[in-house]
Each structure stands twice: as C-alpha cells, then as structure tokens.
Design a protein around this motif. Structure first.
Motif, PDB file in Angstrom:
ATOM      1  N   GLU A 156       0.822  -1.208   0.000  1.00 52.10           N
ATOM      2  CA  GLU A 156       0.000   0.000   0.000  1.00 52.10           C
ATOM      3  C   GLU A 156       0.857   1.259   0.000  1.00 52.10           C
ATOM      4  O   GLU A 156       0.522   2.254  -0.658  1.00 52.10           O
ATOM      5  CB  GLU A 156      -0.936  -0.004   1.210  1.00 52.10           C
ATOM      6  CG  GLU A 156      -2.004  -1.074   1.169  1.00 52.10           C
ATOM      7  CD  GLU A 156      -2.938  -0.985   2.357  1.00 52.10           C
ATOM      8  OE1 GLU A 156      -2.719  -0.091   3.215  1.00 52.10           O
ATOM      9  OE2 GLU A 156      -3.897  -1.780   2.439  1.00 52.10           O
ATOM     10  N   ARG A 157       1.967   1.225   0.722  1.00 47.26           N
ATOM     11  CA  ARG A 157       2.823   2.411   0.799  1.00 47.26           C
ATOM     12  C   ARG A 157       3.419   2.738  -0.566  1.00 47.26           C
ATOM     13  O   ARG A 157       3.506   3.907  -0.948  1.00 47.26           O
ATOM     14  CB  ARG A 157       3.923   2.187   1.825  1.00 47.26           C
ATOM     15  CG  ARG A 157       4.842   3.382   2.019  1.00 47.26           C
ATOM     16  CD  ARG A 157       5.793   3.156   3.172  1.00 47.26           C
ATOM     17  NE  ARG A 157       5.078   3.007   4.429  1.00 47.26           N
ATOM     18  CZ  ARG A 157       5.679   2.803   5.604  1.00 47.26           C
ATOM     19  NH1 ARG A 157       7.002   2.712   5.667  1.00 47.26           N
ATOM     20  NH2 ARG A 157       4.967   2.671   6.709  1.00 47.26           N
ATOM     21  N   SER A 174       0.338   4.026  -2.978  1.00 47.25           N
ATOM     22  CA  SER A 174      -0.089   5.380  -2.643  1.00 47.25           C
ATOM     23  C   SER A 174       1.036   6.391  -2.842  1.00 47.25           C
ATOM     24  O   SER A 174       0.802   7.518  -3.283  1.00 47.25           O
ATOM     25  CB  SER A 174      -0.591   5.431  -1.199  1.00 47.25           C
ATOM     26  OG  SER A 174       0.435   5.044  -0.289  1.00 47.25           O
ATOM     27  N   VAL A 225      -5.695   6.912   1.800  1.00 51.49           N
ATOM     28  CA  VAL A 225      -4.651   6.038   2.339  1.00 51.49           C
ATOM     29  C   VAL A 225      -5.115   5.386   3.630  1.00 51.49           C
ATOM     30  O   VAL A 225      -4.945   4.171   3.839  1.00 51.49           O
ATOM     31  CB  VAL A 225      -3.351   6.829   2.552  1.00 51.49           C
ATOM     32  CG1 VAL A 225      -2.312   5.977   3.262  1.00 51.49           C
ATOM     33  CG2 VAL A 225      -2.803   7.312   1.216  1.00 51.49           C
ATOM     34  N   ALA A 226      -5.717   6.169   4.513  1.00 53.88           N
ATOM     35  CA  ALA A 226      -6.229   5.616   5.766  1.00 53.88           C
ATOM     36  C   ALA A 226      -7.617   5.022   5.595  1.00 53.88           C
ATOM     37  O   ALA A 226      -7.955   4.005   6.209  1.00 53.88           O
ATOM     38  CB  ALA A 226      -6.259   6.709   6.838  1.00 53.88           C
ATOM     39  N   TYR A 227      -8.433   5.642   4.735  1.00 58.99           N
ATOM     40  CA  TYR A 227      -9.818   5.182   4.593  1.00 58.99           C
ATOM     41  C   TYR A 227      -9.889   3.787   3.991  1.00 58.99           C
ATOM     42  O   TYR A 227     -10.728   2.972   4.393  1.00 58.99           O
ATOM     43  CB  TYR A 227     -10.588   6.178   3.709  1.00 58.99           C
ATOM     44  CG  TYR A 227     -12.059   5.888   3.589  1.00 58.99           C
ATOM     45  CD1 TYR A 227     -12.958   6.364   4.537  1.00 58.99           C
ATOM     46  CD2 TYR A 227     -12.561   5.131   2.530  1.00 58.99           C
ATOM     47  CE1 TYR A 227     -14.308   6.094   4.435  1.00 58.99           C
ATOM     48  CE2 TYR A 227     -13.898   4.855   2.420  1.00 58.99           C
ATOM     49  CZ  TYR A 227     -14.781   5.341   3.372  1.00 58.99           C
ATOM     50  OH  TYR A 227     -16.112   5.068   3.275  1.00 58.99           O
ATOM     51  N   HIS A 247      -7.377   1.517   3.959  1.00 60.64           N
ATOM     52  CA  HIS A 247      -6.296   0.678   4.483  1.00 60.64           C
ATOM     53  C   HIS A 247      -6.779  -0.767   4.628  1.00 60.64           C
ATOM     54  O   HIS A 247      -7.847  -1.033   5.198  1.00 60.64           O
ATOM     55  CB  HIS A 247      -5.837   1.221   5.836  1.00 60.64           C
ATOM     56  CG  HIS A 247      -4.762   0.407   6.480  1.00 60.64           C
ATOM     57  ND1 HIS A 247      -3.593   0.062   5.843  1.00 60.64           N
ATOM     58  CD2 HIS A 247      -4.697  -0.148   7.725  1.00 60.64           C
ATOM     59  CE1 HIS A 247      -2.836  -0.650   6.648  1.00 60.64           C
ATOM     60  NE2 HIS A 247      -3.486  -0.801   7.795  1.00 60.64           N
ATOM     61  N   ARG A 248      -5.995  -1.696   4.073  1.00 65.56           N
ATOM     62  CA  ARG A 248      -6.274  -3.129   4.079  1.00 65.56           C
ATOM     63  C   ARG A 248      -7.533  -3.492   3.297  1.00 65.56           C
ATOM     64  O   ARG A 248      -8.065  -4.596   3.453  1.00 65.56           O
ATOM     65  CB  ARG A 248      -6.384  -3.660   5.513  1.00 65.56           C
ATOM     66  CG  ARG A 248      -5.061  -3.591   6.274  1.00 65.56           C
ATOM     67  CD  ARG A 248      -5.161  -4.240   7.629  1.00 65.56           C
ATOM     68  NE  ARG A 248      -3.874  -4.210   8.320  1.00 65.56           N
ATOM     69  CZ  ARG A 248      -3.665  -4.701   9.540  1.00 65.56           C
ATOM     70  NH1 ARG A 248      -4.680  -5.270  10.200  1.00 65.56           N
ATOM     71  NH2 ARG A 248      -2.475  -4.633  10.085  1.00 65.56           N
ATOM     72  N   GLU A 249      -8.008  -2.594   2.479  1.00 62.46           N
ATOM     73  CA  GLU A 249      -9.114  -2.917   1.576  1.00 62.46           C
ATOM     74  C   GLU A 249      -8.570  -3.734   0.411  1.00 62.46           C
ATOM     75  O   GLU A 249      -7.475  -3.483  -0.097  1.00 62.46           O
ATOM     76  CB  GLU A 249      -9.760  -1.625   1.072  1.00 62.46           C
ATOM     77  CG  GLU A 249     -10.911  -1.839   0.118  1.00 62.46           C
ATOM     78  CD  GLU A 249     -12.117  -2.473   0.781  1.00 62.46           C
ATOM     79  OE1 GLU A 249     -12.725  -3.337   0.135  1.00 62.46           O
ATOM     80  OE2 GLU A 249     -12.432  -2.116   1.934  1.00 62.46           O
ATOM     81  N   PHE A 258      -7.425  -1.754  -2.783  1.00 66.59           N
ATOM     82  CA  PHE A 258      -6.627  -0.551  -2.519  1.00 66.59           C
ATOM     83  C   PHE A 258      -5.841  -0.131  -3.767  1.00 66.59           C
ATOM     84  O   PHE A 258      -5.902   1.029  -4.191  1.00 66.59           O
ATOM     85  CB  PHE A 258      -5.666  -0.822  -1.359  1.00 66.59           C
ATOM     86  CG  PHE A 258      -4.888   0.373  -0.902  1.00 66.59           C
ATOM     87  CD1 PHE A 258      -5.357   1.181   0.120  1.00 66.59           C
ATOM     88  CD2 PHE A 258      -3.666   0.707  -1.492  1.00 66.59           C
ATOM     89  CE1 PHE A 258      -4.640   2.290   0.551  1.00 66.59           C
ATOM     90  CE2 PHE A 258      -2.949   1.806  -1.075  1.00 66.59           C
ATOM     91  CZ  PHE A 258      -3.439   2.592  -0.051  1.00 66.59           C
TER      92      PHE A 258
END
Length: 474
Positions: A37-38, A41, A114-116, A118-120, A123
């Motif tokens: 994810e990092r 994004s 990024v936070a909303y 997260h782990r979706e 993503f």
C-alpha cells in the motif's frame, strides 16, 4: 510571465504525471505482483504532487498576464485520410485554474484514501483509477481541441463508472454504476455530434481557431448564429449528463454507492463540474447564440429548484449533499446562461473545495449534528420557513411528499425512456438474429435438425410401445 516554451512544458508535466504513474503501476501489477500500500499510494500521490506544483506555476504565470492565450502543441497522435489528431494544450486563465483545482482535490482525496481504504482488497485498484481519472480530467480541462477534450471526457466517464461499482460484490453498486453508464452514454452523443459539427463547420477542432485567439472568455465566435446554436446545444446535452442536470440527474444519489473519497472526488468536487467547465469553454458560442444561453439558464434554474426541494427532504446525509451539489451546479449554469462567466468560475472553485470537505467528513458531520441535537433536547423546534408559513398546509404536505419521492423522476425515466429503449433493443436484436440466420442458411439447418430429432423421437416412442403391447397379448 514565463517563456512560452517553459509554460508548455510545465503544462505537459501537469497532465502527464498521473498518466506515467498509472502506466508504471499498471505494468508492475500485470507483470509482477501487487506492491504494498505504501508503494502504491506513494507513486500516485507523488505524481499528483508534481502535477499540482506544475499547475500552480502555470496558473501564477497566467494570473500575472491576464490576456495570456497559449496553444501548446505536443505532437500528433495519428493521421488518416486528411484528418490528424493533434495533441494540443491550451494555457489560459480558465484552463490553469481548473488544473490547479483538479490536481489539488485529487491529491486531498488520495491522501484521505490512504487511511480510509487501508487493508481494503481493492486498494491498488482504487489508486490506479485515481491516477487514470486525474489524467483524463487534466486532459479535459487543458485540452486545446475538442478531440482531446472528448478523449479526456470519456476517461473521466469510464473511471466514474468503475469507482461507483468499486464494491462490486454487492448488487446495489453495480446497478448504480449501470445507471451512471447509461446516462453518460446517452448524453455523450451530444459531444460526439458537436465534434463532427465543429470539423464540418470550421474545418478545425482547435479552440484557438474556432473561437478565436483572444483570452477567455473572449468575444463571440466568428461563425453563423445557427451553427453556434447547434454546437452549443450539442455541448449542453453532454454537460447535462455529466453535471446531473434536470431531468437526467436522478443517477447522482445512486452514484454515492462508491467509496467516500470517490464520492467527494467525482460528485462533490470535480467530475460533477465538468459540464460547467465545458459550457465555460464554449462561452464564445453562447455569446453568439441567445437561444442556447436561454436554454442553459432555464435548465439550470429548474435544476436548482429541483435539487433544493428534494435535498431538503432526504433522510440520509449523502443524498442530501448530492442534491445540494445539484442545486449549486444549477445556479452555475444560470450564471453562465446570463453571461457571468467569471462569477461562475469563482463559484465553481469555491463550491468544489467546500463540497469536497463536506463529503469527506460526512460521517463526522452526521455525528456532530446528532450531538448538537442531543444537547438541545427539550428546546422548541425552530420555526418553519416563510413558504411553509405562507402556503396552505395541504400544499406544503404535498410538495414535501413529492420531494421525498424525488418527484417520481426515476419511475418516469424508467417508463418513458428506459423501457421503450429496452423493447426497441430487444426487437432489433431479434430482427438481426433472424436476418443473420436467413442469410447464413442457419434457419434451414435448424429446421432440418428439428425434423430429424422429431423423427427419432417418433421411432423411439414406437420402439418403446412395442414390448408393452407384446406383453399385453401374452
């Protein structure tokens, strides 16, 4: 004022940065595996930050030179039969202001996501679509020709539909995305017809040649009034679909099935204003055509009234915000129809920023409203508006009920537009199948196969009845 060559390069950087991020991440996902994810994004947000920085520099240069009107040619995509698709950007006050708005809102929505998300599971898919949408929208607002504008317009529409159906495991987002797609397809016919008309009328698709080389909004276009009316009305049809104007805007609350960041990005801040931008770009046509200006102002006024009435009766916060957006967009079209183009641009920028904030914090705003209501429990309710005190109570109840039901606009569209089109499509499909079968001889073969199958069935039936008859005689 920066040199024209540098301005052109910066404008190209602003448009191409998200495209490069999309291409790099898409190739990595296809060839290797999904990055973290990092990484996802970081690549997209870095590209959007670079786009915002370049857009701010170009915007500042255009503000210092208010009469700037620069056409930037980036090359030729293809050429066939005397037609060439030139990639041309237009740098003026309108385009640079919209470039700053698009890159800024996209960066804010991406950072929030990024936070909303997260782990979706989706993503990486969301950020890929965010980069593709930013590319399409930046190409749309900076396009120097209607050809490039059409390409950006279609990218924006495709990503809108895909993000509405982001949670495709459920049926409701898929149905909402289908409604958005059908509305876009029907109204985009206007933009396609306008593209062809512009080529036929003026022999060029470049705005600098068709509208003149003056700074925006510029004088009236140097074409006939009838041609300007036809072009403006075709463009207005496309704007009606993208900006959810009355009576084709019933898809807007359904589009809130997507993630909250996409709702803020598309239907609170950017995509919903694409139609407004299109009519602002077509200001020289409206100056030439009072009929088109009156149509824009009239439909905008109806949209503002409809959105206000329906939005006040909605039971959920997202639908209320969607109809509030619709009402403000309608007012922008009224301003455009009356010739207040600069006011409409300022209104667009301010409304996009405000509505994006409201969409992103909609759950928090709902909780705040509940806490305020709980704190004022026991106090008398506020007085109703002037209309409720002046008009008869029966009329107020009737209007409230109609607003709650959204004036049955969706049912009317289903009965008068969708159902007839479906029946027509089914009839055409049946006719095509029969015609193809007749031409290919398939009908005769199917009839022969059916006769042979019937004969086999009769023989099988006769063979089965013979033993039973023999047993009966014994």
């Amino acid at each position: 004022m920066l040199p024209d060559l540098l301005l052109g390069k910066l404008a190209a950087v602003a448009v191409l940065s998200p495209a490069l991020a999309f291409a790099a991440l898409g190739a990595y996902l296809l060839l290797l595996r999904t990055p973290g994810e990092r990484v996802v994004s970081g690549v997209v947000l870095s590209a959007l930050s670079l786009s915002l920085a370049a857009s701010l520099v170009v915007w500042g240069s255009s503000i210092m030179a208010p009469h700037a009107f620069l056409s930037v040619e980036l090359g030729r995509w293809f050429e066939a039969s005397g037609y060439s698709f030139d990639i041309v950007l237009l740098v003026d006050r309108l385009s640079t202001t919209m470039m700053v708005l698009v890159s800024l809102i996209a960066l804010i929505a991406g950072r929030f996501s990024v936070a909303y998300l997260h782990r979706e599971a989706g993503f990486a898919r969301f950020f890929l679509l965010l980069a593709l949408f930013s590319t399409g929208m930046l190409a749309l607002v900076s396009a120097g020709s209607i050809d490039l504008l059409f390409a950006g317009w279609e990218l924006v529409g495709a990503t809108s539909v895909l993000l509405v159906a982001f949670f495709h495991e459920r049926a409701a987002p898929a149905r909402a995305a289908l409604r958005v797609y059908i509305t876009y397809r029907l109204c985009d016919v206007g933009l396609l017809v306008a593209l062809v008309l512009m080529h036929e009328i003026s022999g060029s698709s470049h705005f600098a040649e068709v509208f003149g080389g003056a700074a925006w909004p510029g004088p009236a276009a140097a074409i006939s009034a009838s041609a300007a009316t036809a072009l403006a009305l075709c463009l207005f049809l496309a704007a009606m679909g993208k900006s959810a104007l009355f009576p084709v805007g019933s898809w807007l609350p359904r589009a809130m099935e997507g993630p909250t960041p996409s709702s803020a990005l598309f239907y609170g801040a950017i995509s919903i204003h694409a139609g407004v931008y299109l009519m602002l770009r077509a200001a020289p046509l409206l100056e030439r055509s009072p009929v088109a200006s009156a149509a824009v102002a009239g439909v905008g006024a109806l949209t503002a009234a409809y959105g206000t009435l329906v939005g006040r009766a909605q039971p959920d916060v997202k639908s209320a915000l969607a109809y509030a957006t619709m009402s403000q967009v309608g007012i922008m079209f009224v301003e455009i129809g009356l010739g207040y183009y600069r006011l409409a641009l300022v209104h667009l920028f301010a409304h996009a920023c405000l509505r994006c904030l409201q969409m992103l914090r909609a759950p928090s705003a709902l909780r705040d409203a509940q806490e305020i209501r709980a704190a004022h429990a026991g106090e008398p309710l506020p007085h109703l508006g002037i209309a409720a005190r002046v008009l008869p109570a029966s009329l107020v109840r009737r209007v409230y009920w109609l607003s709650l039901e959204r004036f049955h606009l969706e049912a009317l569209q289903q009965r008068l537009i969708a159902a007839p089109l479906m029946r027509l499509g089914q009839a055409i499909d049946g006719f095509e199948r029969r015609w193809v079968a007749a031409l290919s001889g398939l009908a005769e073969r199917e009839a022969g196969d059916a006769d042979e199958a019937g004969a086999r069935g009769e023989r099988a039936g006769a063979g089965a009845s013979a033993p039973s008859a023999k047993g009966a005689r014994s």
